[in-house]
Design a protein around this motif. Sequence first.
Motif, PDB file in Angstrom:
ATOM      1  N   MET A   1      -4.046   8.087   3.078  1.00  0.00           N
ATOM      2  CA  MET A   1      -4.535   6.712   3.088  1.00  0.00           C
ATOM      3  C   MET A   1      -3.876   5.943   4.232  1.00  0.00           C
ATOM      4  SD  MET A   1      -4.493   3.954  -0.076  1.00  0.00           S
ATOM      5  CE  MET A   1      -5.090   5.176  -1.238  1.00  0.00           C
ATOM      6  N   THR A   2      -4.639   5.138   4.925  1.00  0.00           N
ATOM      7  CA  THR A   2      -4.114   4.333   6.022  1.00  0.00           C
ATOM      8  C   THR A   2      -4.004   2.884   5.565  1.00  0.00           C
ATOM      9  OG1 THR A   2      -5.112   5.785   7.688  1.00  0.00           O
ATOM     10  CG2 THR A   2      -4.486   3.568   8.396  1.00  0.00           C
ATOM     11  N   ILE A   3      -2.821   2.314   5.758  1.00  0.00           N
ATOM     12  CA  ILE A   3      -2.527   0.981   5.228  1.00  0.00           C
ATOM     13  C   ILE A   3      -1.945   0.122   6.335  1.00  0.00           C
ATOM     14  CG2 ILE A   3      -1.148  -0.313   3.542  1.00  0.00           C
ATOM     15  CD1 ILE A   3      -1.069   2.623   2.087  1.00  0.00           C
ATOM     16  N   LEU A   4      -2.506  -1.070   6.507  1.00  0.00           N
ATOM     17  CA  LEU A   4      -1.948  -2.048   7.436  1.00  0.00           C
ATOM     18  C   LEU A   4      -1.049  -3.000   6.664  1.00  0.00           C
ATOM     19  CD1 LEU A   4      -1.817  -3.553  10.197  1.00  0.00           C
ATOM     20  CD2 LEU A   4      -3.803  -4.883   9.414  1.00  0.00           C
ATOM     21  N   VAL A   5       0.181  -3.167   7.134  1.00  0.00           N
ATOM     22  CA  VAL A   5       1.117  -4.115   6.531  1.00  0.00           C
ATOM     23  C   VAL A   5       1.453  -5.183   7.563  1.00  0.00           C
ATOM     24  CG1 VAL A   5       3.371  -4.455   5.444  1.00  0.00           C
ATOM     25  CG2 VAL A   5       2.095  -2.335   5.020  1.00  0.00           C
ATOM     26  N   VAL A   6       1.179  -6.441   7.219  1.00  0.00           N
ATOM     27  CA  VAL A   6       1.593  -7.556   8.065  1.00  0.00           C
ATOM     28  C   VAL A   6       2.740  -8.272   7.354  1.00  0.00           C
ATOM     29  CG1 VAL A   6      -0.631  -7.789   9.190  1.00  0.00           C
ATOM     30  CG2 VAL A   6      -0.216  -9.078   7.116  1.00  0.00           C
ATOM     31  N   GLY A   7       3.685  -8.762   8.154  1.00  0.00           N
ATOM     32  CA  GLY A   7       4.924  -9.272   7.573  1.00  0.00           C
ATOM     33  C   GLY A   7       5.900  -8.146   7.286  1.00  0.00           C
ATOM     34  N   ALA A   8       5.717  -7.019   7.987  1.00  0.00           N
ATOM     35  CA  ALA A   8       6.512  -5.813   7.711  1.00  0.00           C
ATOM     36  C   ALA A   8       7.974  -5.946   8.114  1.00  0.00           C
ATOM     37  CB  ALA A   8       5.892  -4.612   8.426  1.00  0.00           C
ATOM     38  N   SER A   9       8.277  -6.866   9.015  1.00  0.00           N
ATOM     39  CA  SER A   9       9.670  -7.017   9.447  1.00  0.00           C
ATOM     40  C   SER A   9      10.462  -7.922   8.512  1.00  0.00           C
ATOM     41  CB  SER A   9       9.725  -7.570  10.875  1.00  0.00           C
ATOM     42  OG  SER A   9       9.071  -8.837  10.937  1.00  0.00           O
ATOM     43  N   GLY A  10       9.787  -8.542   7.557  1.00  0.00           N
ATOM     44  CA  GLY A  10      10.469  -9.406   6.600  1.00  0.00           C
ATOM     45  C   GLY A  10      11.200  -8.618   5.534  1.00  0.00           C
ATOM     46  N   ALA A  11      11.986  -9.328   4.733  1.00  0.00           N
ATOM     47  CA  ALA A  11      12.843  -8.666   3.745  1.00  0.00           C
ATOM     48  C   ALA A  11      12.038  -7.932   2.678  1.00  0.00           C
ATOM     49  CB  ALA A  11      13.761  -9.700   3.091  1.00  0.00           C
ATOM     50  N   THR A  12      10.902  -8.486   2.273  1.00  0.00           N
ATOM     51  CA  THR A  12      10.070  -7.820   1.269  1.00  0.00           C
ATOM     52  C   THR A  12       9.085  -6.862   1.919  1.00  0.00           C
ATOM     53  OG1 THR A  12      10.233  -9.799  -0.126  1.00  0.00           O
ATOM     54  CG2 THR A  12       8.577  -8.169  -0.730  1.00  0.00           C
ATOM     55  N   GLY A  13       8.503  -7.259   3.036  1.00  0.00           N
ATOM     56  CA  GLY A  13       7.560  -6.383   3.723  1.00  0.00           C
ATOM     57  C   GLY A  13       8.175  -5.056   4.115  1.00  0.00           C
ATOM     58  N   SER A  14       9.427  -5.079   4.542  1.00  0.00           N
ATOM     59  CA  SER A  14      10.090  -3.828   4.923  1.00  0.00           C
ATOM     60  C   SER A  14      10.281  -2.912   3.716  1.00  0.00           C
ATOM     61  CB  SER A  14      11.447  -4.117   5.590  1.00  0.00           C
ATOM     62  OG  SER A  14      12.307  -4.814   4.710  1.00  0.00           O
ATOM     63  N   GLN A  15      10.508  -3.525   2.546  1.00  0.00           N
ATOM     64  CA  GLN A  15      10.629  -2.719   1.326  1.00  0.00           C
ATOM     65  C   GLN A  15       9.294  -2.070   0.970  1.00  0.00           C
ATOM     66  OE1 GLN A  15      13.337  -1.960  -0.106  1.00  0.00           O
ATOM     67  NE2 GLN A  15      14.850  -3.558   0.280  1.00  0.00           N
ATOM     68  N   LEU A  16       8.202  -2.800   1.151  1.00  0.00           N
ATOM     69  CA  LEU A  16       6.886  -2.237   0.890  1.00  0.00           C
ATOM     70  C   LEU A  16       6.613  -1.059   1.815  1.00  0.00           C
ATOM     71  CD1 LEU A  16       4.025  -2.112  -0.259  1.00  0.00           C
ATOM     72  CD2 LEU A  16       3.381  -3.966   1.302  1.00  0.00           C
ATOM     73  N   VAL A  17       6.906  -1.227   3.094  1.00  0.00           N
ATOM     74  CA  VAL A  17       6.679  -0.137   4.051  1.00  0.00           C
ATOM     75  C   VAL A  17       7.458   1.106   3.640  1.00  0.00           C
ATOM     76  CG1 VAL A  17       7.031   0.620   6.437  1.00  0.00           C
ATOM     77  CG2 VAL A  17       6.102  -1.661   5.976  1.00  0.00           C
ATOM     78  N   GLU A  18       8.716   0.934   3.254  1.00  0.00           N
ATOM     79  CA  GLU A  18       9.533   2.079   2.838  1.00  0.00           C
ATOM     80  C   GLU A  18       8.907   2.798   1.645  1.00  0.00           C
ATOM     81  OE1 GLU A  18      11.956   3.429   4.313  1.00  0.00           O
ATOM     82  OE2 GLU A  18      12.720   1.929   5.713  1.00  0.00           O
ATOM     83  N   GLN A  19       8.408   2.015   0.682  1.00  0.00           N
ATOM     84  CA  GLN A  19       7.777   2.628  -0.493  1.00  0.00           C
ATOM     85  C   GLN A  19       6.517   3.398  -0.101  1.00  0.00           C
ATOM     86  OE1 GLN A  19       8.990   2.637  -3.718  1.00  0.00           O
ATOM     87  NE2 GLN A  19      10.805   1.678  -2.816  1.00  0.00           N
ATOM     88  N   LEU A  20       5.747   2.867   0.824  1.00  0.00           N
ATOM     89  CA  LEU A  20       4.524   3.543   1.269  1.00  0.00           C
ATOM     90  C   LEU A  20       4.850   4.825   2.043  1.00  0.00           C
ATOM     91  CD1 LEU A  20       2.469   0.428   2.410  1.00  0.00           C
ATOM     92  CD2 LEU A  20       2.102   1.785   0.341  1.00  0.00           C
ATOM     93  N   LEU A  21       5.911   4.795   2.828  1.00  0.00           N
ATOM     94  CA  LEU A  21       6.315   5.988   3.576  1.00  0.00           C
ATOM     95  C   LEU A  21       6.809   7.077   2.631  1.00  0.00           C
ATOM     96  CD1 LEU A  21       8.119   4.367   6.645  1.00  0.00           C
ATOM     97  CD2 LEU A  21       5.853   5.443   6.601  1.00  0.00           C
TER      98      LEU A  21
ATOM     99  N   GLY B   1       8.081  -4.698  -3.615  1.00  0.00           N
ATOM    100  CA  GLY B   1       7.519  -3.671  -2.741  1.00  0.00           C
ATOM    101  C   GLY B   1       7.005  -2.478  -3.533  1.00  0.00           C
ATOM    102  N   HIS B   2       7.763  -2.095  -4.563  1.00  0.00           N
ATOM    103  CA  HIS B   2       7.368  -0.956  -5.393  1.00  0.00           C
ATOM    104  C   HIS B   2       6.066  -1.260  -6.139  1.00  0.00           C
ATOM    105  CE1 HIS B   2       7.453   1.750  -8.924  1.00  0.00           C
ATOM    106  NE2 HIS B   2       8.011   2.604  -8.078  1.00  0.00           N
ATOM    107  N   PHE B   3       5.961  -2.477  -6.699  1.00  0.00           N
ATOM    108  CA  PHE B   3       4.744  -2.833  -7.431  1.00  0.00           C
ATOM    109  C   PHE B   3       3.535  -2.900  -6.504  1.00  0.00           C
ATOM    110  CE2 PHE B   3       2.004  -6.308  -9.295  1.00  0.00           C
ATOM    111  CZ  PHE B   3       1.403  -5.487 -10.237  1.00  0.00           C
ATOM    112  N   MET B   4       3.704  -3.493  -5.332  1.00  0.00           N
ATOM    113  CA  MET B   4       2.594  -3.564  -4.382  1.00  0.00           C
ATOM    114  C   MET B   4       2.158  -2.161  -3.965  1.00  0.00           C
ATOM    115  SD  MET B   4       3.717  -6.892  -2.076  1.00  0.00           S
ATOM    116  CE  MET B   4       2.201  -6.999  -1.113  1.00  0.00           C
ATOM    117  N   ALA B   5       3.133  -1.279  -3.734  1.00  0.00           N
ATOM    118  CA  ALA B   5       2.803   0.104  -3.378  1.00  0.00           C
ATOM    119  C   ALA B   5       2.120   0.814  -4.542  1.00  0.00           C
ATOM    120  CB  ALA B   5       4.068   0.856  -2.971  1.00  0.00           C
ATOM    121  N   SER B   6       2.549   0.520  -5.771  1.00  0.00           N
ATOM    122  CA  SER B   6       1.934   1.139  -6.951  1.00  0.00           C
ATOM    123  C   SER B   6       0.485   0.696  -7.110  1.00  0.00           C
ATOM    124  CB  SER B   6       2.734   0.785  -8.214  1.00  0.00           C
ATOM    125  OG  SER B   6       4.047   1.314  -8.145  1.00  0.00           O
TER     126      SER B   6
END
Length: 243
Positions: free
Chosen positions: A1-21, A213-218
């Motif tokens: 799945m391909t996912i675009l994350v905006v706000g990825a450098s922020g404190a929560t956005g970076s957590q979401l990216v890590e969960q997706l990776l 981040g975990h919930f958004m990734a879930s």
Amino acid sequence: MTILVVGASGATGSQLVEQLLIEKHYVKVIVRSPEKLPESWKTNTNIQIISASLLELSDNKMSEIVSDCNVIASCLGHNLTWKGVYGQPRKLVTDATRRLCNAVKLNNHQRPTKFVLMNTTGNRNRDLNEPISFAQKCVIGLLRLLLPPHVDNEKAADYLRIQIGQNNTTIEWVAVRPDGLINEEEVSDYEIHPSPTRSAIFNAGKVSRINVGHFMASLINDDDLWARWEGQMPVIYSKSHQD
């Protein structure tokens, strides 16, 4: 799945990216300052770093970026500085949400694109007519006058609620509402509710950014979870920080 994350450098956005990776998704991020990103991202073949200011992208370029994305996730927010709160762009989250959704519509995909927006418990879900006290209404009224980011969060969610709506064939959405955000190292137990169970102003709860981040990734990973919350504005609290 391909996912675009905006706000990825922020404190929560970076957590979401890590969960997706962790889940081996292919992640695109749009950031103004890629040099500030973790070194591990720069060498990860599952992440594409696009160096740009999101709102300065042309419509065609934005459409090109989202053309192969199954999901768009926004963790955009305003920096807590004088310029971040009162400077331009005042409608960062709203304008980004609108333009990203328009870019999705231009591509006319056969299947709906999922849009996950990080919002706030200070914003009511007016589809549910959530009750709040008179005192909280007064405080929220002041926030609208004094803090442009609060209005921005409200209007971004309203765009999804009203303009995209519940029966859109192109975009499906969920707006996640965390309460008081804190930093923790690991995912812990958390609870999800359709509406706040406590006052966001006078009795706020807490939730860790990694749990958000975990919930958004879930939501992105789990079709059943998505079906449960699609078109809604779920509220998330960390269990360990509730009374």
